[in-house]
Write a protein that holds these residues in place. Structure first.
Motif, PDB file in Angstrom:
ATOM      1  N   LEU A  19       0.644  -1.137   0.102  1.00 28.18           N
ATOM      2  CA  LEU A  19       0.012   0.063  -0.047  1.00 28.18           C
ATOM      3  C   LEU A  19       0.670   1.203   0.036  1.00 28.18           C
ATOM      4  CD1 LEU A  19      -3.044  -0.974   2.116  1.00 28.18           C
ATOM      5  CD2 LEU A  19      -2.628  -1.520  -0.424  1.00 28.18           C
ATOM      6  N   VAL A  20       1.858   1.412   0.838  1.00 28.46           N
ATOM      7  CA  VAL A  20       2.890   2.483   0.975  1.00 28.46           C
ATOM      8  C   VAL A  20       4.110   1.936   1.380  1.00 28.46           C
ATOM      9  CG1 VAL A  20       3.491   4.503   2.214  1.00 28.46           C
ATOM     10  CG2 VAL A  20       1.122   4.225   1.748  1.00 28.46           C
ATOM     11  N   GLY A  21       5.232   2.403   0.795  1.00 33.29           N
ATOM     12  CA  GLY A  21       6.527   1.942   1.099  1.00 33.29           C
ATOM     13  C   GLY A  21       6.999   3.103   1.923  1.00 33.29           C
ATOM     14  N   LEU A  22       7.665   2.487   3.220  1.00 32.72           N
ATOM     15  CA  LEU A  22       8.257   3.543   3.907  1.00 32.72           C
ATOM     16  C   LEU A  22       9.941   3.010   3.919  1.00 32.72           C
ATOM     17  CD1 LEU A  22       8.203   5.759   5.910  1.00 32.72           C
ATOM     18  CD2 LEU A  22       7.600   4.159   7.632  1.00 32.72           C
ATOM     19  N   ILE A  23      10.658   4.171   3.637  1.00 29.28           N
ATOM     20  CA  ILE A  23      12.125   3.847   3.481  1.00 29.28           C
ATOM     21  C   ILE A  23      12.630   4.732   4.677  1.00 29.28           C
ATOM     22  CG2 ILE A  23      14.156   4.210   2.032  1.00 29.28           C
ATOM     23  CD1 ILE A  23      11.647   2.643   0.878  1.00 29.28           C
ATOM     24  N   ASP A  24      13.361   3.782   5.439  1.00 27.59           N
ATOM     25  CA  ASP A  24      14.129   4.395   6.753  1.00 27.59           C
ATOM     26  C   ASP A  24      15.311   5.151   6.121  1.00 27.59           C
ATOM     27  OD1 ASP A  24      12.680   2.792   9.045  1.00 27.59           O
ATOM     28  OD2 ASP A  24      13.172   1.260   7.479  1.00 27.59           O
ATOM     29  N   SER A  25      15.619   6.243   7.119  1.00 26.54           N
ATOM     30  CA  SER A  25      16.747   7.076   6.880  1.00 26.54           C
ATOM     31  C   SER A  25      18.124   6.316   6.571  1.00 26.54           C
ATOM     32  CB  SER A  25      16.840   8.504   7.612  1.00 26.54           C
ATOM     33  OG  SER A  25      17.076   7.686   8.910  1.00 26.54           O
ATOM     34  N   ASP A  26      18.092   5.215   7.680  1.00 28.34           N
ATOM     35  CA  ASP A  26      19.413   4.392   7.556  1.00 28.34           C
ATOM     36  C   ASP A  26      19.536   3.160   6.650  1.00 28.34           C
ATOM     37  OD1 ASP A  26      17.493   2.994   8.778  1.00 28.34           O
ATOM     38  OD2 ASP A  26      18.868   2.692  10.642  1.00 28.34           O
ATOM     39  N   TYR A  27      18.483   3.184   5.621  1.00 31.93           N
ATOM     40  CA  TYR A  27      18.403   2.049   4.643  1.00 31.93           C
ATOM     41  C   TYR A  27      19.251   2.379   3.555  1.00 31.93           C
ATOM     42  CZ  TYR A  27      16.749  -1.541   1.483  1.00 31.93           C
ATOM     43  OH  TYR A  27      16.462  -2.475   0.416  1.00 31.93           O
ATOM     44  N   GLN A  28      20.245   1.387   3.243  1.00 38.23           N
ATOM     45  CA  GLN A  28      20.978   1.466   2.176  1.00 38.23           C
ATOM     46  C   GLN A  28      20.927   0.422   0.938  1.00 38.23           C
ATOM     47  OE1 GLN A  28      24.827   1.482   4.457  1.00 38.23           O
ATOM     48  NE2 GLN A  28      24.817   3.941   4.302  1.00 38.23           N
ATOM     49  N   GLY A  29      19.959  -0.573   1.264  1.00 44.01           N
ATOM     50  CA  GLY A  29      19.771  -1.674   0.211  1.00 44.01           C
ATOM     51  C   GLY A  29      19.325  -1.121  -0.992  1.00 44.01           C
ATOM     52  N   PRO A  30      19.158  -2.134  -1.931  1.00 46.55           N
ATOM     53  CA  PRO A  30      18.300  -1.715  -3.168  1.00 46.55           C
ATOM     54  C   PRO A  30      16.760  -1.175  -2.896  1.00 46.55           C
ATOM     55  CG  PRO A  30      19.293  -4.037  -3.184  1.00 46.55           C
ATOM     56  CD  PRO A  30      19.413  -3.527  -1.789  1.00 46.55           C
ATOM     57  N   LEU A  31      16.419   0.051  -3.546  1.00 49.00           N
ATOM     58  CA  LEU A  31      15.178   0.525  -3.464  1.00 49.00           C
ATOM     59  C   LEU A  31      14.293  -0.439  -4.159  1.00 49.00           C
ATOM     60  CD1 LEU A  31      13.861   2.945  -1.897  1.00 49.00           C
ATOM     61  CD2 LEU A  31      14.009   4.047  -4.095  1.00 49.00           C
ATOM     62  N   MET A  32      13.323  -1.110  -3.698  1.00 49.61           N
ATOM     63  CA  MET A  32      12.220  -1.632  -4.168  1.00 49.61           C
ATOM     64  C   MET A  32      11.011  -1.327  -4.079  1.00 49.61           C
ATOM     65  SD  MET A  32      14.462  -4.388  -5.021  1.00 49.61           S
ATOM     66  CE  MET A  32      13.602  -5.758  -5.263  1.00 49.61           C
ATOM     67  N   VAL A  33      10.158  -1.818  -5.387  1.00 48.98           N
ATOM     68  CA  VAL A  33       8.446  -1.497  -5.379  1.00 48.98           C
ATOM     69  C   VAL A  33       7.940  -2.544  -5.444  1.00 48.98           C
ATOM     70  CG1 VAL A  33       7.024  -0.263  -6.565  1.00 48.98           C
ATOM     71  CG2 VAL A  33       8.973   0.778  -6.452  1.00 48.98           C
ATOM     72  N   SER A  34       6.815  -2.708  -4.594  1.00 43.75           N
ATOM     73  CA  SER A  34       6.058  -3.859  -4.712  1.00 43.75           C
ATOM     74  C   SER A  34       4.696  -3.422  -5.622  1.00 43.75           C
ATOM     75  CB  SER A  34       5.412  -4.206  -3.465  1.00 43.75           C
ATOM     76  OG  SER A  34       4.538  -5.441  -3.426  1.00 43.75           O
ATOM     77  N   CYS A  35       4.779  -4.149  -6.691  1.00 45.07           N
ATOM     78  CA  CYS A  35       3.700  -3.688  -7.532  1.00 45.07           C
ATOM     79  C   CYS A  35       2.572  -4.808  -7.510  1.00 45.07           C
ATOM     80  CB  CYS A  35       4.145  -3.649  -9.070  1.00 45.07           C
ATOM     81  SG  CYS A  35       5.019  -1.991  -9.503  1.00 45.07           S
ATOM     82  N   TRP A  36       1.411  -4.325  -7.236  1.00 45.74           N
ATOM     83  CA  TRP A  36       0.247  -5.144  -7.147  1.00 45.74           C
ATOM     84  C   TRP A  36      -0.857  -4.817  -8.138  1.00 45.74           C
ATOM     85  CZ3 TRP A  36      -3.970  -4.033  -2.900  1.00 45.74           C
ATOM     86  CH2 TRP A  36      -5.023  -4.732  -2.909  1.00 45.74           C
ATOM     87  N   ASN A  37      -1.339  -5.711  -8.808  1.00 45.66           N
ATOM     88  CA  ASN A  37      -2.437  -5.818  -9.627  1.00 45.66           C
ATOM     89  C   ASN A  37      -3.614  -5.906  -8.869  1.00 45.66           C
ATOM     90  OD1 ASN A  37      -4.223  -5.406 -11.787  1.00 45.66           O
ATOM     91  ND2 ASN A  37      -3.086  -7.114 -13.202  1.00 45.66           N
ATOM     92  N   ARG A  38      -4.339  -4.939  -8.356  1.00 47.00           N
ATOM     93  CA  ARG A  38      -5.705  -5.033  -7.807  1.00 47.00           C
ATOM     94  C   ARG A  38      -6.816  -5.123  -8.683  1.00 47.00           C
ATOM     95  NH1 ARG A  38      -8.374  -1.072  -8.329  1.00 47.00           N
ATOM     96  NH2 ARG A  38      -7.631   1.292  -8.218  1.00 47.00           N
ATOM     97  N   GLY A  39      -6.424  -4.974 -10.154  1.00 50.10           N
ATOM     98  CA  GLY A  39      -7.553  -4.723 -11.185  1.00 50.10           C
ATOM     99  C   GLY A  39      -8.145  -6.178 -11.293  1.00 50.10           C
TER     100      GLY A  39
END
Ligand SMILES: O=c1ccn([C@H]2C[C@H](O)[C@@H](COP(=O)(O)OP(=O)(O)OP(=O)(O)O)O2)c(=O)[nH]1
Ligand SMILES: [Mg+2]
Length: 148
Positions: free
Chosen positions: A81-101
């Motif tokens: 639903l919402v991705g929250l990125i911590d200020s100390d996160y250094q890993g690959p930025l990922m997006v979870s894509c969901w097809n709710r259609g």
């Protein structure tokens, strides 16, 4: 402010996330896929954005939000639903894509699938009390002020 970014996918060079207009709040994130990815209705997949960020200060976070066009026209939103990125996160930025259609949707490589907003954060210290100073609302909520 300046944001430290590591490019993990060379295709991003020359098409880095940027503010599309002077007043934009979000930076569009691209799907760094090797091939088109078809999401059947109900499916979710974690997709790399091809970069890592380091906000580096607890006074900031980043939020990943859906793009309104993809979400309303095609039902492509975020699995979390919402991705929250911590200020100390250094890993690959990922997006979870969901097809709710109700129809399959194909995400093309390097398509802009979500957007990132950097926001201020206040870290709190929990102060345990026995009761609260009275407020106008008190415990009223969930429609307590009426619906119209
Ligand atoms: O859409 C997202 C959500 C999170 N993250 C990364 C950055 C974030 O700082 C980290 C942890 O996210 P979160 O705290 O939401 O997940 P968790 O399930 O609580 O994992 P953890 O135990 O690692 O905190 O995962 C992403 O790359 N994309
Ligand atoms: Mg966490």
């Amino acid at each position: 402010m300046r944001l430290d970014v590591r490019i993990l996918d060379e295709r991003l060079r020359g098409q880095m996330p940027h503010y599309a207009t002077a007043g934009s709040a979000g930076l569009d994130l691209r799907a760094c896929l090797d091939a088109p990815l078809t999401l059947a209705p109900g499916d979710a997949q974690l997709i790399p954005t091809g970069m890592a960020i380091h906000l580096g200060h607890p006074g900031y976070a980043a939020m990943i939000l859906p793009r309104s066009g993809l979400g309303t026209k095609h039902g492509i939103v975020l699995g979390n639903l919402v991705g929250l990125i911590d200020s100390d996160y250094q890993g690959p930025l990922m997006v979870s894509c969901w097809n709710r259609g109700k129809a399959a949707f194909t995400i093309e490589p390097m398509e802009r699938v979500a957007q990132m907003v950097v926001v201020p954060v206040v870290q709190v210290e929990m102060n345990v009390v026995e009761g609260f100073e009275a407020s106008e609302r008190g415990a009223g909520g969930f429609g307590s002020t009426g619906s119209r």
